[in-house]
Each structure stands twice: as C-alpha cells, then as structure tokens.
Design a protein around this motif. Structure first.
Motif, mmCIF file in Angstrom:
data_model
loop_
_atom_site.group_PDB
_atom_site.id
_atom_site.type_symbol
_atom_site.label_atom_id
_atom_site.label_comp_id
_atom_site.label_asym_id
_atom_site.label_seq_id
_atom_site.Cartn_x
_atom_site.Cartn_y
_atom_site.Cartn_z
ATOM 1 N N THR A 1 0.862 -1.173 0.000
ATOM 2 C CA THR A 1 0.000 0.000 0.000
ATOM 3 C C THR A 1 0.897 1.222 0.000
ATOM 4 O O THR A 1 1.764 1.358 0.866
ATOM 5 C CB THR A 1 -0.923 0.039 1.223
ATOM 6 O OG1 THR A 1 -1.793 -1.107 1.197
ATOM 7 C CG2 THR A 1 -1.773 1.302 1.238
ATOM 8 N N THR B 1 -2.817 10.641 -1.863
ATOM 9 C CA THR B 1 -3.470 9.535 -2.561
ATOM 10 C C THR B 1 -2.895 8.204 -2.089
ATOM 11 O O THR B 1 -1.683 8.052 -1.946
ATOM 12 C CB THR B 1 -3.260 9.660 -4.085
ATOM 13 O OG1 THR B 1 -3.751 10.928 -4.518
ATOM 14 C CG2 THR B 1 -3.992 8.557 -4.819
ATOM 15 N N PHE C 1 -2.705 4.098 -2.820
ATOM 16 C CA PHE C 1 -2.856 3.003 -3.781
ATOM 17 C C PHE C 1 -2.726 1.693 -3.022
ATOM 18 O O PHE C 1 -1.707 1.447 -2.371
ATOM 19 C CB PHE C 1 -1.789 3.084 -4.873
ATOM 20 C CG PHE C 1 -1.862 4.328 -5.710
ATOM 21 C CD1 PHE C 1 -2.644 4.364 -6.850
ATOM 22 C CD2 PHE C 1 -1.152 5.468 -5.357
ATOM 23 C CE1 PHE C 1 -2.715 5.513 -7.631
ATOM 24 C CE2 PHE C 1 -1.214 6.616 -6.129
ATOM 25 C CZ PHE C 1 -1.999 6.638 -7.274
ATOM 26 N N THR D 1 -4.868 -0.031 -9.758
ATOM 27 C CA THR D 1 -4.545 1.395 -9.814
ATOM 28 C C THR D 1 -5.517 2.254 -9.014
ATOM 29 O O THR D 1 -5.170 3.372 -8.624
ATOM 30 C CB THR D 1 -4.544 1.890 -11.272
ATOM 31 O OG1 THR D 1 -5.882 1.847 -11.790
ATOM 32 C CG2 THR D 1 -3.625 1.029 -12.130
ATOM 33 N N ILE E 1 -0.133 6.123 -11.401
ATOM 34 C CA ILE E 1 0.825 5.120 -10.944
ATOM 35 C C ILE E 1 1.473 4.477 -12.173
ATOM 36 O O ILE E 1 0.809 4.144 -13.151
ATOM 37 C CB ILE E 1 0.148 4.062 -10.047
ATOM 38 C CG1 ILE E 1 1.197 3.140 -9.416
ATOM 39 C CG2 ILE E 1 -0.933 3.286 -10.784
ATOM 40 C CD1 ILE E 1 0.645 2.331 -8.257
ATOM 41 N N ALA F 1 4.300 5.905 -7.682
ATOM 42 C CA ALA F 1 3.053 6.653 -7.501
ATOM 43 C C ALA F 1 3.361 8.141 -7.631
ATOM 44 O O ALA F 1 4.371 8.622 -7.102
ATOM 45 C CB ALA F 1 2.461 6.344 -6.120
#
Length: 878
Positions: free
Chosen positions: A507, A515, A517, A625, A681, A748
């Motif tokens: 993560t 943000t 991901f 994504t 990403i 990212a």
C-alpha cells in the motif's frame, strides 16, 4: 489491371532450424540465384527479402562471389536492403531499429543502391513509430502484411502517419507475401491465380495495380517466371483483356500508385489486430529470460558503452566503431521477428543466448578500456582521498542512489564531495578478501593483498551527461542524523509511505496529494495451454493468487539511505496444464520478493525471484490502480503511445472468425502508466516487455513475470482456434523451469505521466549511475573532477544516443520527446570547451541542409520550439 509480379524469398535466418542449418540451404539458394540472374536477361529482378545479413552470411562462405553480387545490384536486378535483418517492431528498442537500418544501409552501400522501401513482410504487427524511423533515413514507402483490418481501411494503399507527423506511402498485403507463389508451368492454374487475386483485391486496390508476391519462406527463385508471364500476356492480348502481367520491382509498384497518392487516406497508430492474419498479440511473454537479456545488452550499448566511449574519445582516446558495431550485429541477429519473439527450437534459442553473451563480452571489454582511458584524463586531488567517479549517461541533472564496491585496507571511512562536504552512505555488505586470488601468478607467488571488500550506497548528484567525483578517506564517518527508512512496519521518505500488508501486497501513500494506492504487487498464477506464439488459458483454468497468503516478512537491510524487506511466499501450483484443464497434482514453488525504498527517490523498487517447479503456467504481478479511466499510456520506441483499457473486439472476434483473440494485452518498452489529471501510478520494468490491462475502466495492470510452455506450436487453442503456428516441436527449455529473477518498480505520482516526468524517471531506474573507484591517488590529467558535457533541461526531453558518427569524427547526439504531446520549447546546453560546431542530421547521420526554424543554435545551446509528439532529433557535435 496491372499485375506486378515480385520474385522474392522470405529468408528466416533461424526458426525451426538453426542458423547454420538454414545457411546450408542459403548457400545453394544464392549459388542458383546468381547463376539464374547472370544467364537469363529476361529475369529482370529478384528481391532478397529486404535484409542485407543474407549477403554477410553467404559471402563468409563464398567470398569470391562478392563482385558477382555487386554487379547484379548495380544493374538493379538483385534488390537488397534496407534492413540489416527483418526485425520484430515492438521488442527491440528505438535505437536498435535505427541501428538495424543504419548498418543495413552501410552493407548495401558496399554493393550498390539499397531498396529504399520499408519492407516488413512478416513482422508480428506494426509499431506506431515506424514511419518516423523510415523517414529519418529518407525512406518514403513501406510495405507490410500483418495487423491491419477492414476496421482501419478497406484499401491496400494509404498514407501511414507517425505521431510526429512523418508520412510514408504504404501498401499492406491482405493475402500475405506469397499470393503469387504458386505460379508455375501449369497455365490453367496460373489463370486461376490471377483471377483469384483480381477478385479478392480489385476493390481494395486504389489504382489499377496489384502486387503478386511470387515467393515464400526459404523459397528459391521461380526460374520459369519470364516464360509464365509471357504466356499470360499473350493470352490476355488475344482475349482483348486489359490485364497485363510484368516481372516487376516494388519500386515500380510504388511509382505507379504514387501518381494517385493525393486521394489516399491517412492512417495513424499501431496495427496489431489478428482478424485476417495472426499477429500473436501475446507473443511478448515467451522466453522472458532471453527477452530480459536483450534488454540488458541493449542498455549496455546504448547507455554505457557508446556514451562513455564518446566522452573518452573527446580526449583523443580510441573509439572503434567496427568492434562496437560487431556487438550490435550479434544483438540484432537476435532481433529477427521469429528470434526475439522466441518462437524457435531450443537449439536456436541456445544460439541466441550465446550471441547475447558475445555482444556482452565485447561491450563490457570495450567499456572497461574506455573507462580506464577516461579516468586517466581527470585531475584528481590526492589529498582528498581515493576518488570515486559517478558517471551519468542520461541528459538531465539527476540525484539518485549510486552503488559501488570498494577494496579498502581499512574499515572506517568517510565519503565526501569535491568541496569537502561529507556525504552519508550506507554499507550494503562487507567481507574480507585476498585480491591475490583474482590475479594471475606467473613464475612466482604474488604477495597477499588482504582487503575489506565493502559495497555502499549513497545519494549522488551529477549535473547532466557527465560525471562527478567523490572521495573516500580513512577516518571515522560522521554520526548519522537520519532515521532509518523502514520503521514501525513501513517505509517512509518525503515522497511516499509504503506499508507491507499481511498478504505481502503493498500500500503506497503519495505524500504530496495523500493519494493511497492499495493492492499492489499481488501475484497471480494460472495455467498456460498456449505455445511459444501465444499465451492461451485452458478451458477450465485455476487461478491462484496471494490475496489470502501469509508470507514470511523479514528486514534484510535498514538504514538512513535505504531499506530492503524480503517477502517470501511458499506456494503450491498444479504440476501441468493442457488445453482442457490443470492437473490435480500440486507441487511446491517459492516466490521471494525484495522491496527496496531509498530516502531520496520516489520509486518502490522490486526484485522478484521465482523458483519455477511446474510446467505450462504463467505468473504475473498485479497492480490495482484505483483510478477510473478508459485509456492508459505505455512506453514505446522514442516516446509513449496511448492505448485503450478495453477492446470491444473481445466481444465479437469469435463470431467473426478472427484468427485470434484481440484483447488488451500489449508490448511495452520501459513502463506502463495509468493516471488522470490528479494522480497516477507507473510500473517500470527492466526487460519485462508484456502487460495486460484488466477490469476495463477500473484498470489493474498485470505485469507478466514468467510464462512457460512446452511446445513451439499447438492446435485449437482457446484464444487462437484452428491450425497451429510453427511446428509441433517440443521446447522443454521454454518451460523456464528453475530460478528466475525479475526487476520492476512502482512509482506513484501526482498529475499525469507528463507532469510527473515518467519518461525520464523510468530511464533513471533502468540506467543507474556507473560508479568507478580509482585506487591511484596521484594527479593524472587535466580534466576537472566534475564535468558536464551536455545537459537537457526539463523532464520531457531525453537523450537516446551519444556515439561517434559512422563516417567522420563528430559525435552524434540523439534526443527525443518522451511524451505523446507537443512541447512548446526545450533547451540542450552544450559544453563549449569541447564542442564548437553543431549540425542537424537525419537518422542516417546525413546533414539536413533544409532550414528548420524550430531549431536555433547559440554558442552553448540548442534551443528547440514546437517539438512534435514523440519527435526524434539528431545532431552532430564537433
């Protein structure tokens, strides 16, 4: 209607036989061809498959026939070039395609005029950048077979437009490169061939001209063609028909259709649809071990050997184009469409591996010599300690992690820049060694040289294409003031925070925007009932993922500069797969992933080791994504291409009886990126040329890590019904049993891929600094210990090549727009101390005399404006 009969052969240098086995046939073929052309004046031309390597292969055995070949080429009867070898268009790099034509033209020029047509009769699909590459050599025409359908055009002829606006007049071959191969002494059969081609092609033709390609794989010249053509023309004249047949050249055909070229439509993009002919859309997954070697050797030559030799050459040191091009040739011999796509026998693939080794040995030896010559010209300060030279062969100023192995007689030391500022470093490994063990002893025993072999990492900065010097000195290093990169179960720096979840997935929080991901680097294993040409699932597949796994997680390295965590999976997979299902028997296998984050970089670098114990399966890394978008960006030769996440043809390909399934599985160069205007990403890679987009508008990137298969060709696959491709030959090496290592990186970012500068950052991942320690401390040369030769400003433009020109003493510098969007302006700074004259040249290294108002030279810079999408620009510096 005018029927242009093109007498030709398509010569696969290697495939289901090895190069030497095919060469035995080549010798006889060429002997007979030369005799035929010399004794039959009516046989006006023969096309030698658009590749000059066949001349090299033949003349190595029959050197006395060089003059015979040269005379036939000069007469225009033996048509050679323009390529060195018939290439795949997607897996080789942009520079490899350029060198393929560059060397192909050089060989052609030794004999006479080369055919100036981009002849690509059998490449597995057509890349978007081919028009720009061809135009860069002054080639205005192209011809190909595979990849285009009536969804793009219902005509055979069109203008193919590259992303930069380059246009080439193009013909595709709806019936392939053998639609006239059955012409014979059977007159009735010949009439049938003409009528059938006319019926199939007349409505597609844009003029009253149709190509009849009279040849095929490893096919000898049809010696009866002049007689066959005379008989047909006599018949049509007697019948009052407007049919006329001629033994022709491709050049004649293009001259004919050029008369009406203004009315032709413009088509752009890549062509990869397997409706009427197979393009094998998933072919980039076969033999990823060899494809990774291809990447490594390409990168060695493009990013290290040639640039470092170029810098050394500036100081009068040796630069040998001949030996470097010999290495390029070994590499490019593997770029033939069957070879690099790895649809060959195990014996052929073993020979490919050796050619990569030959190219690597040449490249590394040349580089080592060049590095030594270069270091001999630098004025070091012996009072500062032992020099470390960090070389940046990319164009932009960069700060990245450098790694170097030192042989020291002391354990404690400091690292400092040239101003005496101490630079923090982190020890990766230290061990005691005797350097005498690595030296030859002649006559007497050498003295022992016990050292501490210490590998360190540190943040280095280089101000462009050039180098910086750091110094190692024996003394206690400064006290570390930075926290460890990995703390409380997470990596963290100013750019990202990375958590390793219980199942081993990652993560990532992008710190600027916040943000998050999730679900990154989940492994998926499934059956592969396909062959070397295509991945294809069994009718009843079993997918195994690490979603619910419980891997062992352990810290390998942790410190102020970087941290590495190992994630070890113990998995069980079905031992085999066939076209119907996977076996019930399971076998243990391991997947070990090493995740590395540094203090100074945005990337999450991943090294995955797979101990493959089972047959006929595929392993991929999945990256959710979390972004909603219909399209994505992938790196191609010289820039990027935008592609669809979902292809509607997947819904109707079976109903329309396509040759193969068309779905969003794609080739790539260095990265694939999914982003919107706010976040994105990227998955960067080192020699992993295939990915698939899953889940359409909610895309998950699936990066292929390993795909094993046991046969060259199979019939009746789920994703490719009907006949097999290739032969039904066992290829146990293509099962890829054993241990394999893959490297990729997760980046990212905020904004889209252009704002984030992914094109440049991907090159920073694939091209680390070269760091060289120097044991001699005395002053040696006159060159400053920090030096920049070229600097590319901004994050959109990048250097593709720095090399010595083929035909003069200038240096060739090639830059390109890494994005698929226009750029308003850019600047390339040139060190005036070394370069006085700048010229614009084409890809063939020939000066362009026509003024381009977008390019302005000043004393120390190249100023560019209105740069086109994916545009390539070449300059000579002297």
């Amino acid at each position: 209607m005018n029927f242009h009969v093109i007498s030709h052969t398509h010569w696969d240098r290697e495939w289901h036989q090895t190069y030497q086995e095919y060469r035995v046939k080549l010798i006889r073929f060429m002997d007979e061809l030369l005799d035929l052309l010399e004794t039959s004046p009516a046989y006006t031309s023969f096309l030698l498959d658009g590749q000059t390597i066949v001349l090299e292969d033949y003349l190595e055995i029959k050197p006395n026939n060089r003059d015979r070949i040269g005379l036939l080429v000069k007469e225009g009867r033996l048509i050679i070039g323009p390529w060195y070898i018939q290439p795949d268009e997607f897996i080789p790099s942009g520079e490899s395609l350029v060198r393929n034509l560059l060397i192909g033209q050089q060989i052609g020029d030794e004999f006479g005029p080369s055919m100036q047509i981009g002849y690509l009769p059998d490449s597995f699909g057509q890349a978007e950048q081919i028009p720009q590459v061809l135009k860069g050599f002054g080639i205005n025409h192209a011809l190909f077979w595979r990849g285009i359908t009536d969804e793009e055009t219902e005509k055979t002829d069109f203008w193919w437009v590259g992303p930069d606006g380059s246009k080439v007049l193009t013909t595709h071959l709806p019936l392939g490169y053998g639609n006239g191969r059955m012409l014979s002494k059977d007159f009735e059969q010949n009439l049938e061939i003409i009528n059938e081609n006319n019926s199939n092609l007349k409505d597609m033709a844009t003029t009253s001209n149709i190509l009849l390609m009279s040849g095929f794989d490893q096919r000898s010249a049809n010696k009866d063609l002049p007689e066959i053509i005379d008989e047909l023309n006599q018949y049509y004249a007697e019948q009052g028909s407007d049919f006329h047949v001629r033994l022709s050249r491709l050049q004649d055909y293009f001259e004919a259709i050029s008369l009406e070229s203004e009315k032709l439509e413009n088509l752009s993009g890549e062509f990869r649809k397997g409706k009427n002919m197979r393009v094998h859309v998933s072919i980039a997954s076969t033999r990823l071990d060899l494809k990774k070697k291809n990447f490594e050797v390409q990168n060695l030559y493009e990013k290290y050997v040639e640039p470092i030799n170029s810098v050394s050459y500036l100081f009068g040191n040796h630069y040998d184009n001949d030996i470097i091009n010999r290495g390029w040739k070994y590499m490019m011999q593997n770029h033939a469409h069957d070879s690099i796509c790895n649809v060959c026998t195990d014996d052929t693939h073993q020979e490919m591996n050796m050619r990569y080794e030959f190219a690597k040995q040449i490249g590394e030896s040349v580089q080592k010599t060049a590095v030594g010559d270069l270091l001999g010209n630098i004025k070091f300060d012996e009072n500062k300690g032992m020099p470390l030279v960090v070389v940046n062969t990319l164009g932009e100023k960069r700060e990245n992690i450098a790694e170097v192995t030192l042989h020291l007689t002391f354990k404690e030391f400091t690292l400092a820049d040239t101003n005496g500022n101490e630079v923090p470093y982190q020890v990766v490994e230290t061990k005691e060694e005797n350097l005498n063990d690595k030296q030859i002893e002649i006559g007497v025993k050498n003295d022992d040289q016990f050292v501490f072999t210490t590998t360190i990492k540190f943040a280095a900065e280089v101000d462009g294409f050039g180098f910086s010097t750091y110094y190692v000195k024996e003394q206690a290093p400064m006290t570390n003031t930075f926290a460890d990169v990995y703390q409380n179960g997470a990596f963290e720096n100013e750019f990202i925070k990375v958590n390793i979840e219980k199942n081993g997935s990652l993560t990532i929080k992008e710190q600027t925007t916040g943000t998050i991901f999730k679900g990154l680097n989940v492994f998926e294993e499934g059956g592969n009932a396909g062959d070397e040409y295509d991945f294809s699932p069994p009718r009843e597949d079993i997918l195994i993922t690490t979603d619910e796994a419980a891997p062992e997680i352990s810290v390998v390295h942790n410190g102020p500069i970087f941290a590495t965590v190992k994630i070890a999976y113990r998995m069980k997979f079905p031992v085999d797969t066939d076209v119907n299902s996977r076996s019930a028997e399971m076998k243990a296998a391991t997947i070990e992933t090493y995740v590395t984050v540094s203090r100074y970089e945005e990337r999450v670098d991943v090294k995955t080791l797979i101990d493959n114990t089972v047959k006929n399966h595929r392993i991929r890394a999945l990256f959710d994504t979390g972004i909603t978008t219909k399209t994505h960006i992938a790196d191609q030769q010289f820039g990027t291409v935008r592609r669809d996440n979902y292809l509607e043809q997947v819904e109707y390909w079976e109903q329309e009886n396509w040759e193969e399934k068309y779905y969003p599985i794609y080739p790539q160069q260095k990265f694939v990126d999914v982003s919107d205007d706010h976040k994105g990403i990227s998955i960067l890679n080192k020699g992993l040329p295939q990915y698939e987009i899953l889940n359409g508008e909610k895309p998950t990137i699936a990066l292929t890590l390993l795909a094993g298969t046991d046969y060259m060709g199979k019939q009746e696959l789920v994703d490719r019904p009907g006949r097999r491709s290739g032969l039904h030959v066992a290829t146990p090496d293509s099962l890829l049993l054993g241990k394999h290592e893959m490297e990729y990186s997760i980046l990212a970012h905020q904004g889209n891929e252009i704002k984030a500068g992914i094109g440049v950052k991907a090159s920073e991942f694939t091209t680390p600094f070269m760091t060289v320690p120097l044991s001699v401390k005395s002053e040696r040369g006159s060159l400053s210990e920090n030096c920049t030769f070229i600097r590319v400003e901004g994050t959109e433009m990048a250097i593709s090549a720095v090399k010595k020109c083929e035909n003069d003493n200038s240096l060739l510098v090639r830059i390109y727009n890494t994005t698929n969007q226009p750029i308003d302006s850019a600047k390339v700074e040139i060190n005036q101390e070394f370069f006085k004259t700048i010229k614009v040249v084409n890809l063939n290294e020939v000066s362009i005399t026509e003024l381009d108002e977008r390019i302005l030279f000043t004393a120390n810079a190249i100023h560019l404006k209105d740069i086109r999408p994916n545009e390539v620009l070449s300059f000579t510096l002297s």
